[in-house]
Motif scaffolding. Structure first.
Motif, mmCIF file in Angstrom:
data_model
loop_
_atom_site.group_PDB
_atom_site.id
_atom_site.type_symbol
_atom_site.label_atom_id
_atom_site.label_comp_id
_atom_site.label_asym_id
_atom_site.label_seq_id
_atom_site.Cartn_x
_atom_site.Cartn_y
_atom_site.Cartn_z
ATOM 1 N N PRO A 73 0.836 -1.199 0.000
ATOM 2 C CA PRO A 73 0.000 0.000 0.000
ATOM 3 C C PRO A 73 0.879 1.260 0.000
ATOM 4 C CG PRO A 73 -0.489 -1.436 1.884
ATOM 5 C CD PRO A 73 0.771 -1.938 1.260
ATOM 6 N N MET A 74 0.304 2.368 -0.445
ATOM 7 C CA MET A 74 1.069 3.626 -0.532
ATOM 8 C C MET A 74 1.585 4.052 0.839
ATOM 9 S SD MET A 74 -2.311 5.617 -1.811
ATOM 10 C CE MET A 74 -1.841 6.495 -3.273
ATOM 11 N N ASP A 75 0.900 3.619 1.911
ATOM 12 C CA ASP A 75 1.262 4.093 3.254
ATOM 13 C C ASP A 75 2.128 3.101 4.046
ATOM 14 O OD1 ASP A 75 -1.072 2.561 3.123
ATOM 15 O OD2 ASP A 75 -2.173 3.697 4.616
ATOM 16 N N LEU A 76 2.688 2.081 3.383
ATOM 17 C CA LEU A 76 3.539 1.123 4.097
ATOM 18 C C LEU A 76 4.966 1.091 3.536
ATOM 19 C CD1 LEU A 76 1.164 0.164 5.843
ATOM 20 C CD2 LEU A 76 1.788 -2.166 5.305
ATOM 21 N N TYR A 101 -3.756 1.092 3.079
ATOM 22 C CA TYR A 101 -3.925 -0.021 4.021
ATOM 23 C C TYR A 101 -5.175 0.159 4.878
ATOM 24 C CZ TYR A 101 -1.641 -4.077 6.233
ATOM 25 O OH TYR A 101 -1.304 -5.332 6.678
ATOM 26 N N PHE A 102 -5.478 -0.825 5.730
ATOM 27 C CA PHE A 102 -6.705 -0.759 6.539
ATOM 28 C C PHE A 102 -6.540 0.234 7.690
ATOM 29 C CE2 PHE A 102 -5.891 -3.640 10.248
ATOM 30 C CZ PHE A 102 -4.710 -4.254 9.832
ATOM 31 N N GLU A 103 -7.672 0.621 8.253
ATOM 32 C CA GLU A 103 -7.705 1.791 9.126
ATOM 33 C C GLU A 103 -6.750 1.684 10.312
ATOM 34 O OE1 GLU A 103 -11.612 3.090 10.257
ATOM 35 O OE2 GLU A 103 -10.815 4.996 11.022
ATOM 36 N N ALA A 104 -6.707 0.532 10.979
ATOM 37 C CA ALA A 104 -5.935 0.434 12.220
ATOM 38 C C ALA A 104 -4.431 0.536 11.992
ATOM 39 C CB ALA A 104 -6.259 -0.884 12.924
ATOM 40 N N GLU A 105 -3.958 0.182 10.796
ATOM 41 C CA GLU A 105 -2.507 0.125 10.601
ATOM 42 C C GLU A 105 -1.991 1.014 9.478
ATOM 43 O OE1 GLU A 105 -0.964 -3.893 10.637
ATOM 44 O OE2 GLU A 105 -2.219 -4.444 12.344
ATOM 45 N N VAL A 141 -4.825 -2.498 -8.034
ATOM 46 C CA VAL A 141 -5.244 -1.691 -6.885
ATOM 47 C C VAL A 141 -5.203 -2.555 -5.636
ATOM 48 C CG1 VAL A 141 -7.108 -0.346 -5.833
ATOM 49 C CG2 VAL A 141 -6.807 -0.313 -8.308
ATOM 50 N N LYS A 142 -4.643 -2.021 -4.557
ATOM 51 C CA LYS A 142 -4.662 -2.703 -3.273
ATOM 52 C C LYS A 142 -5.842 -2.175 -2.463
ATOM 53 C CE LYS A 142 -2.869 -5.091 0.212
ATOM 54 N NZ LYS A 142 -1.474 -4.976 0.608
ATOM 55 N N ILE A 143 -6.637 -3.083 -1.924
ATOM 56 C CA ILE A 143 -7.683 -2.681 -0.979
ATOM 57 C C ILE A 143 -7.471 -3.463 0.314
ATOM 58 C CG2 ILE A 143 -9.397 -1.994 -2.710
ATOM 59 C CD1 ILE A 143 -10.767 -4.735 -2.250
ATOM 60 N N ALA A 144 -8.013 -2.968 1.419
ATOM 61 C CA ALA A 144 -7.745 -3.614 2.702
ATOM 62 C C ALA A 144 -8.874 -3.342 3.682
ATOM 63 C CB ALA A 144 -6.430 -3.075 3.286
ATOM 64 N N THR A 145 -9.203 -4.377 4.458
ATOM 65 C CA THR A 145 -10.203 -4.201 5.520
ATOM 66 C C THR A 145 -9.676 -4.806 6.814
ATOM 67 O OG1 THR A 145 -11.299 -6.239 4.756
ATOM 68 C CG2 THR A 145 -12.226 -4.164 3.995
ATOM 69 N N GLY A 146 -10.201 -4.325 7.929
ATOM 70 C CA GLY A 146 -9.784 -4.800 9.243
ATOM 71 C C GLY A 146 -10.545 -6.056 9.652
#
Ligand SMILES: [Zn+2]
Length: 324
Positions: A73-76, A101-105, A141-146
């Motif tokens: 993900p762009m934020d990792l 990435y998902f909200e918590a991380e 595209v990367k998607i992510a859920t908690g």
């Protein structure tokens, strides 16, 4: 926008038919948000990381791997220029992704206040023009859920990702937490008009539940057995058993294998391990070579044919990217 049969790698477009054996979910560099704040973490040396990554990817090339998909993900800690240099030096094709990435991380602050249309437009920009001013384009595209519940933030990002996939024709690779919410992801993606077969529901191997795996495959999505080697979550014997079950149930064409391995960490890998070596000591098979050296021989010995193995390692990634 995107030709259905071309795949955007970090060094340019290739035909989906030329991808070859593909590892669909591995990472070169990962740095969790804030890793730069950890002044006591091992020093990250870019040149050293490059050398290590070249060695690792050349080892994969020697095992017959053609393409390495890095859905960072762009934020990792995503670094697409690092990936492009690595691809040139190792001779392995690399595909990078857009998405967060998902909200918590993840770094939620940046996207929390943007509307879904703006986030979709950002993703589309990274797919059609490139990341920043590098000209290096995302190929998926990367998607992510908690875990067990999709937050409002995650719902917005999954919808944005699906819209970007719909507009550009690239597929979606997901992160699920605790092998939950796979069906929510399919609902959200198909709700935006993207067929379920354009989605790989990642990390579905994190639960010993054939009915869950089968239910995802029945809806047409790819099912990610993509954390081979992470025995703290599920031992590989369980993953192998569930791959065989899904294949025997008639869903060989929906299975994707990978490790979610990490070649180089930026910062300390996990709270309980300060160095990469410590992680590998705990998880000795969490290396991107394990599937070819250890898992494929087991699958073969337990009844998968050479055709089945080629379907999983070559044809499934090709169809996933080609959209056919
Ligand atoms: Zn991953």
């Amino acid at each position: 926008m995107t030709d259905d049969r071309a795949v955007q790698t970090v060094t340019g477009r290739v035909a989906a038919a030329d991808l070859g054996r593909t590892l669909i979910h591995e990472h070169v560099l990962i740095g969790f948000p804030g890793w730069q704040m950890d002044a006591l973490a091992p020093h990250f040396d870019r040149a050293e990381a490059m050398t290590r990554a070249i060695d690792q990817l050349q080892e994969l090339r020697d095992l017959g791997v053609g393409t390495f998909v890095d859905p960072c993900p762009m934020d990792l800690g995503r670094d697409v220029e690092f990936l492009a240099e690595l691809s040139q030096k190792s001779g392995l094709r690399i595909v990078c992704t857009t998405g967060a990435y998902f909200e918590a991380e993840g770094i939620t602050h940046t996207f929390r206040h943007l509307p879904v249309e703006d986030i979709a437009a950002i993703y589309i920009k990274e797919i059609s023009e490139g990341v920043g001013d590098t000209g290096i384009r995302a190929g998926a595209v990367k998607i992510a859920t908690g875990a067990h519940r999709v937050s409002d933030y995650e719902r917005k990002l999954v919808q944005a990702g699906a819209r970007a996939a719909r507009e550009t024709g690239v597929p979606l690779i997901s992160h699920t937490q605790e092998a939950s919410c796979g069906h929510d992801q399919i609902d959200l993606v198909t709700g935006e008009g993207v067929p379920a077969e354009r989605l790989l529901v990642g990390h579905s191997d994190g639960i010993d539940d054939h009915d869950y795996h089968r239910s995802l495959a029945e809806r047409g999505s790819f099912v990610g057995f993509d954390r081979f080697g992470i025995s703290l979550i599920v031992p590989d014997e369980i993953r192998v058993k569930n791959v065989l079950k899904l294949a025997k149930a008639g869903f060989t064409k929906r299975i994707m294998l990978s490790h979610d391995s990490i070649v180089c960490w930026q910062g300390r890998p996990v709270p309980f391990a300060n160095r990469h070596e410590d992680v590998l000591a705990m998880l000795p098979d969490w290396r991107p070579t394990s599937i070819l050296t250890k898992i494929v021989p087991q699958l073969r010995a337990r009844g998968l044919s050479e055709d089945d193995i080629a379907t999983i390692l070559v044809d499934n990634p090709r169809r996933f990217f080609a959209g056919a």
